[in-house]
Design a protein around this motif. Structure first.
Motif, PDB file in Angstrom:
ATOM      1  N   VAL A 148       0.876  -1.177   0.000  1.00 57.87           N
ATOM      2  CA  VAL A 148       0.000   0.000   0.000  1.00 57.87           C
ATOM      3  C   VAL A 148       0.907   1.219   0.000  1.00 57.87           C
ATOM      4  CG1 VAL A 148      -1.719   1.324   1.268  1.00 57.87           C
ATOM      5  CG2 VAL A 148      -1.829  -1.177   1.248  1.00 57.87           C
ATOM      6  N   TYR A 149       0.777   2.060  -1.044  1.00 58.85           N
ATOM      7  CA  TYR A 149       1.579   3.279  -1.093  1.00 58.85           C
ATOM      8  C   TYR A 149       0.712   4.452  -0.639  1.00 58.85           C
ATOM      9  CZ  TYR A 149       4.039   7.325  -2.964  1.00 58.85           C
ATOM     10  OH  TYR A 149       4.650   8.547  -3.089  1.00 58.85           O
ATOM     11  N   PHE A 150       1.203   5.197   0.361  1.00 62.96           N
ATOM     12  CA  PHE A 150       0.435   6.300   0.953  1.00 62.96           C
ATOM     13  C   PHE A 150       1.208   7.604   0.818  1.00 62.96           C
ATOM     14  CE2 PHE A 150      -0.705   9.071   4.519  1.00 62.96           C
ATOM     15  CZ  PHE A 150      -2.085   9.126   4.399  1.00 62.96           C
ATOM     16  N   SER A 151       0.574   8.593   0.146  1.00 64.67           N
ATOM     17  CA  SER A 151       1.185   9.915   0.019  1.00 64.67           C
ATOM     18  C   SER A 151       0.085  10.953  -0.136  1.00 64.67           C
ATOM     19  CB  SER A 151       2.122   9.967  -1.197  1.00 64.67           C
ATOM     20  OG  SER A 151       2.563  11.294  -1.422  1.00 64.67           O
ATOM     21  N   LEU A 152       0.274  12.097   0.520  1.00 62.14           N
ATOM     22  CA  LEU A 152      -0.678  13.196   0.414  1.00 62.14           C
ATOM     23  C   LEU A 152      -0.128  14.322  -0.456  1.00 62.14           C
ATOM     24  CD1 LEU A 152      -2.052  13.320   4.064  1.00 62.14           C
ATOM     25  CD2 LEU A 152      -3.018  12.181   2.057  1.00 62.14           C
ATOM     26  N   GLY A 153       0.895  14.027  -1.258  1.00 60.54           N
ATOM     27  CA  GLY A 153       1.388  14.996  -2.231  1.00 60.54           C
ATOM     28  C   GLY A 153       2.352  16.001  -1.639  1.00 60.54           C
ATOM     29  N   SER A 154       2.592  17.063  -2.429  1.00 59.12           N
ATOM     30  CA  SER A 154       3.578  18.070  -2.030  1.00 59.12           C
ATOM     31  C   SER A 154       2.965  19.239  -1.283  1.00 59.12           C
ATOM     32  CB  SER A 154       4.302  18.600  -3.280  1.00 59.12           C
ATOM     33  OG  SER A 154       3.369  19.155  -4.196  1.00 59.12           O
ATOM     34  N   ASN A 155       1.648  19.371  -1.302  1.00 65.58           N
ATOM     35  CA  ASN A 155       0.995  20.493  -0.616  1.00 65.58           C
ATOM     36  C   ASN A 155       0.421  20.081   0.740  1.00 65.58           C
ATOM     37  OD1 ASN A 155       1.429  22.461  -2.668  1.00 65.58           O
ATOM     38  ND2 ASN A 155      -0.171  21.500  -3.882  1.00 65.58           N
ATOM     39  N   VAL A 156      -0.326  18.984   0.745  1.00 61.02           N
ATOM     40  CA  VAL A 156      -0.884  18.463   2.008  1.00 61.02           C
ATOM     41  C   VAL A 156       0.095  17.428   2.539  1.00 61.02           C
ATOM     42  CG1 VAL A 156      -2.839  17.322   3.093  1.00 61.02           C
ATOM     43  CG2 VAL A 156      -3.210  18.802   1.113  1.00 61.02           C
ATOM     44  N   LYS A 157       0.866  17.782   3.525  1.00 62.02           N
ATOM     45  CA  LYS A 157       1.910  16.897   4.019  1.00 62.02           C
ATOM     46  C   LYS A 157       1.402  16.028   5.163  1.00 62.02           C
ATOM     47  CE  LYS A 157       5.789  19.883   2.696  1.00 62.02           C
ATOM     48  NZ  LYS A 157       4.996  20.710   1.790  1.00 62.02           N
ATOM     49  N   SER A 158       1.851  14.772   5.180  1.00 56.89           N
ATOM     50  CA  SER A 158       1.428  13.837   6.227  1.00 56.89           C
ATOM     51  C   SER A 158       1.798  14.328   7.616  1.00 56.89           C
ATOM     52  CB  SER A 158       2.062  12.465   5.984  1.00 56.89           C
ATOM     53  OG  SER A 158       1.568  11.878   4.807  1.00 56.89           O
ATOM     54  N   ILE A 159       2.891  15.046   7.718  1.00 52.68           N
ATOM     55  CA  ILE A 159       3.352  15.510   9.022  1.00 52.68           C
ATOM     56  C   ILE A 159       2.393  16.545   9.624  1.00 52.68           C
ATOM     57  CG2 ILE A 159       4.770  17.421   8.156  1.00 52.68           C
ATOM     58  CD1 ILE A 159       6.871  16.648  10.255  1.00 52.68           C
ATOM     59  N   ASN A 160       1.547  17.150   8.771  1.00 51.22           N
ATOM     60  CA  ASN A 160       0.649  18.212   9.237  1.00 51.22           C
ATOM     61  C   ASN A 160      -0.785  17.756   9.471  1.00 51.22           C
ATOM     62  OD1 ASN A 160       2.725  20.126   9.089  1.00 51.22           O
ATOM     63  ND2 ASN A 160       2.281  20.561   6.936  1.00 51.22           N
ATOM     64  N   ILE A 161      -1.088  16.485   9.236  1.00 54.99           N
ATOM     65  CA  ILE A 161      -2.470  16.036   9.405  1.00 54.99           C
ATOM     66  C   ILE A 161      -2.814  15.952  10.895  1.00 54.99           C
ATOM     67  CG2 ILE A 161      -2.473  14.765   7.226  1.00 54.99           C
ATOM     68  CD1 ILE A 161      -2.105  12.189   8.788  1.00 54.99           C
ATOM     69  N   PRO A 162      -4.087  16.035  11.257  1.00 54.74           N
ATOM     70  CA  PRO A 162      -4.475  15.983  12.673  1.00 54.74           C
ATOM     71  C   PRO A 162      -4.011  14.699  13.344  1.00 54.74           C
ATOM     72  CG  PRO A 162      -6.320  16.694  11.316  1.00 54.74           C
ATOM     73  CD  PRO A 162      -5.245  16.260  10.371  1.00 54.74           C
ATOM     74  N   GLU A 163      -3.701  14.800  14.622  1.00 52.09           N
ATOM     75  CA  GLU A 163      -3.216  13.650  15.383  1.00 52.09           C
ATOM     76  C   GLU A 163      -4.233  12.510  15.384  1.00 52.09           C
ATOM     77  OE1 GLU A 163      -0.487  11.480  17.280  1.00 52.09           O
ATOM     78  OE2 GLU A 163      -0.172  13.547  16.615  1.00 52.09           O
ATOM     79  N   LYS A 164      -5.519  12.854  15.436  1.00 51.69           N
ATOM     80  CA  LYS A 164      -6.569  11.837  15.433  1.00 51.69           C
ATOM     81  C   LYS A 164      -6.534  11.018  14.155  1.00 51.69           C
ATOM     82  CE  LYS A 164     -11.597  11.317  15.493  1.00 51.69           C
ATOM     83  NZ  LYS A 164     -12.908  12.046  15.533  1.00 51.69           N
ATOM     84  N   LEU A 165      -6.377  11.683  13.027  1.00 55.02           N
ATOM     85  CA  LEU A 165      -6.328  10.985  11.743  1.00 55.02           C
ATOM     86  C   LEU A 165      -5.064  10.132  11.645  1.00 55.02           C
ATOM     87  CD1 LEU A 165      -7.305  10.401   8.876  1.00 55.02           C
ATOM     88  CD2 LEU A 165      -6.240  12.545   8.152  1.00 55.02           C
ATOM     89  N   ARG A 166      -3.950  10.669  12.110  1.00 58.44           N
ATOM     90  CA  ARG A 166      -2.697   9.902  12.049  1.00 58.44           C
ATOM     91  C   ARG A 166      -2.805   8.621  12.873  1.00 58.44           C
ATOM     92  NH1 ARG A 166       2.669  12.894  13.936  1.00 58.44           N
ATOM     93  NH2 ARG A 166       1.798  14.415  12.483  1.00 58.44           N
ATOM     94  N   LYS A 167      -3.467   8.724  14.013  1.00 57.11           N
ATOM     95  CA  LYS A 167      -3.644   7.541  14.857  1.00 57.11           C
ATOM     96  C   LYS A 167      -4.487   6.481  14.149  1.00 57.11           C
ATOM     97  CE  LYS A 167      -5.353   6.096  19.405  1.00 57.11           C
ATOM     98  NZ  LYS A 167      -6.037   6.520  20.672  1.00 57.11           N
ATOM     99  N   VAL A 168      -5.543   6.917  13.461  1.00 60.57           N
ATOM    100  CA  VAL A 168      -6.392   5.985  12.709  1.00 60.57           C
ATOM    101  C   VAL A 168      -5.585   5.284  11.629  1.00 60.57           C
ATOM    102  CG1 VAL A 168      -8.316   5.853  11.067  1.00 60.57           C
ATOM    103  CG2 VAL A 168      -8.556   7.196  13.160  1.00 60.57           C
ATOM    104  N   LEU A 169      -4.766   6.038  10.911  1.00 60.25           N
ATOM    105  CA  LEU A 169      -3.956   5.468   9.836  1.00 60.25           C
ATOM    106  C   LEU A 169      -2.957   4.451  10.384  1.00 60.25           C
ATOM    107  CD1 LEU A 169      -3.210   8.719   7.775  1.00 60.25           C
ATOM    108  CD2 LEU A 169      -4.926   6.979   7.295  1.00 60.25           C
ATOM    109  N   ILE A 170      -2.275   4.806  11.468  1.00 65.66           N
ATOM    110  CA  ILE A 170      -1.271   3.907  12.040  1.00 65.66           C
ATOM    111  C   ILE A 170      -1.911   2.608  12.516  1.00 65.66           C
ATOM    112  CG2 ILE A 170       0.293   3.621  14.007  1.00 65.66           C
ATOM    113  CD1 ILE A 170       1.032   6.582  13.703  1.00 65.66           C
ATOM    114  N   GLU A 171      -3.033   2.710  13.201  1.00 61.72           N
ATOM    115  CA  GLU A 171      -3.707   1.508  13.690  1.00 61.72           C
ATOM    116  C   GLU A 171      -4.196   0.630  12.535  1.00 61.72           C
ATOM    117  OE1 GLU A 171      -6.809   2.881  16.225  1.00 61.72           O
ATOM    118  OE2 GLU A 171      -5.462   3.409  17.886  1.00 61.72           O
ATOM    119  N   ALA A 172      -4.712   1.267  11.492  1.00 60.90           N
ATOM    120  CA  ALA A 172      -5.192   0.496  10.346  1.00 60.90           C
ATOM    121  C   ALA A 172      -4.041  -0.172   9.612  1.00 60.90           C
ATOM    122  CB  ALA A 172      -5.966   1.417   9.399  1.00 60.90           C
TER     123      ALA A 172
END
Length: 514
Positions: free
Chosen positions: A289-313
């Protein structure tokens, strides 16, 4: 016959040989710059002397005909200072987004107009250019430089055209069929959507004509002087408008001759992957599974809640995960996840073990996925991304998700659906075949048209008459008013005549009775 056609093409190309070309591409987004890079690199390789202002210079010493002016520092600083990416979030209203973006656009324009390297170009009486190519964004910010240098103007966009651009160049834009670029409306708009689209268009025309365009004109006159035409008139004289569109994400429309469609301009041949990345992908026999949010929306800036969902999934998936994450460390990173600050996306997507691309659905990322035949899970954040995932979902090439309410199970189910259901892979391949089925490759077609403008010093002979008429005339309001006046006058005369006749008849009879 083939030899003759090749010879004729060679002659046409040599007629535009060694032109002096100025390009200004002020968007500080890497994904957008890759489209422009493809154009000006090819022009330089064909012998033209090209000077460009860009936020992402290539600094390639082999491109001897290319001079790059690095504007990254000032444009990126403005974008970050004004939180432009956050202000384009799909959760914000269209009116609010546009006003905020216009405010940023003015600052970007001023930073470029005042740059000493550009001042030297447009104020040097000895500067000679045969063509100016300018990025066409929400506003015609830098278009006046073409008038100052007395050259034809070509506008180029790394996505579809704005309503303003279509109106300026005389392209049909009926509101019942086409919406503004950032509005998430489908191919067949519902009645509420058409009403919203019409109301936005009315507001947009008002704001452009009475607020935004006068401001742009004021900025241009500050640096170029008052002997230039009104900025909207300069925009109407564009020789070409090059748009990055395709028949899937954008509704087909009856374009005027000076609107040229491009697609997959930045797609390059597959290159070998770095050794460690290749090893990771090669060993992932279960799939990646390749995951990228591009050059404008960076993964490092997404909300902590969303990052937690992604990591658990990701931790519960039976696949390896390659995540473009813009930091050295990802807290809680599962063992099956590999992170990288920068990833050669086109080459990764070409690897046979990549089963699904989880993407923000920016246009350039979508083009890369389709070119490599990889189905998608779309998670839109800003701009036209919602529109893009809607189209891809309708085509059966992707599954869309809402990141603000996303749960672990929803995310996992979407990935399993795309990986295990062969229809998504088949539909992506079908779209890829449609996108590239043209008589001439997109880059060659684009360069041919640019050189056409150079050869003929503009395209006045192709100018649409609709660019020169007001909406009052275009909608035949003047004709309708004349016809209504004639009908009204005829009815009034008929009314007076009937009234007069009745008075004569009944008035005379009453007189006899008396």
């Amino acid at each position: 016959m083939t030899v003759f056609l090749i010879y004729e093409y060679f002659i046409l190309c040599t007629l535009a040989e060694s032109a002096q070309i100025l390009g200004v591409f002020h968007s500080p987004s890497y994904s957008h710059q890759t489209v422009f890079q493809s154009i000006y690199v090819e022009l330089s390789l064909r012998g033209h002397n090209v000077t460009v202002g860009t936020s992402h210079p290539l600094n390639n010493p082999r491109l001897v005909n290319l001079t790059e002016i690095d504007i990254n520092r000032q444009t990126c600083a403005i974008i970050e200072e004004d939180q432009t990416i956050s202000n384009l979030a799909k959760e914000l209203g269209m009116y609010e987004k546009m006003v905020k973006f216009y405010a940023v656009a003015y600052k970007v324009a001023e930073s470029i107009w005042s740059d000493s390297r550009f001042v030297q170009i447009y104020n040097d009486s000895g500067s000679r250019f045969d063509l100016v190519i300018v990025q066409d964004t929400m506003l015609p910010l830098l278009h006046p430089v073409a008038f100052k240098l007395k050259t034809p103007l070509v506008g180029v966009s790394s996505n579809g055209g704005w309503a303003r651009s279509h109106y300026a160049i005389g392209n049909p834009n009926p509101l019942s069929l086409y919406s503004e670029l950032y509005l998430p409306y489908g191919r067949r708009m519902t009645l509420p959507e058409k009403m919203a689209n019409a109301l936005y268009d009315i507001w947009n025309r008002y704001y452009l004509n009475f607020e935004a365009l006068p401001k742009c004109d004021q900025i241009a006159r500050k640096y170029l002087g008052n002997d230039i035409p009104y900025i909207q008139d300069i925009e109407k004289n564009m020789s070409l408008l090059l748009l990055t569109t395709n028949p899937i994400l954008y509704e087909p429309r009856p374009n005027v001759p000076t609107v040229i469609s491009m697609e997959q301009m930045h797609i390059k041949p597959v290159k070998p992957l770095p050794k460690d990345l290749k090893q990771f992908l090669d060993n992932a026999k279960e799939g990646v599974v390749y995951f990228s949010l591009g050059s404008n929306v960076k993964s490092i800036n997404i909300p902590e809640k969303l990052r937690k969902v992604l990591i658990e999934a990701f931790a519960e998936l039976p696949y390896k995960v390659l995540w473009k994450f813009e930091a050295d460390d990802l807290p809680g990173k599962p063992e099956n996840v590999l992170i990288g600050k920068w990833i050669p996306q086109q080459d990764v997507l070409a690897h046979p073990n990549v089963k699904v691309f989880v993407t923000q659905c920016g246009l350039q990322s979508v083009e890369e996925a389709v070119a490599r035949g990889v189905p998608m899970v779309g998670m839109p954040f800003i701009a036209d991304q919602t529109r893009n995932i809607q189209r891809l979902s309708e085509e059966g090439a992707a599954v869309g998700l809402e990141h603000t309410t996303l749960t672990k199970e929803e995310f996992k189910n979407a990935i399993f659906e795309v990986v295990n259901n062969p229809k998504y892979k088949q539909n992506v391949k079908r779209l890829g075949e449609i996108w590239v089925d043209h008589p001439l490759p997109s880059l060659n077609r684009t360069i041919w048209w640019i050189e056409y403008v150079i050869r003929h010093k503009g395209t006045k002979h192709l100018r649409s008459p609709t660019a020169d008429v007001s909406w009052f005339e275009y909608l035949l309001i003047d004709v309708i008013l004349v016809l209504l006046t004639i009908v009204s006058l005829a009815l009034f005369i008929l009314y007076v005549a009937i009234k007069f006749i009745l008075r004569m008849i009944f008035g005379g009879r009453k007189l006899k009775q008396n």
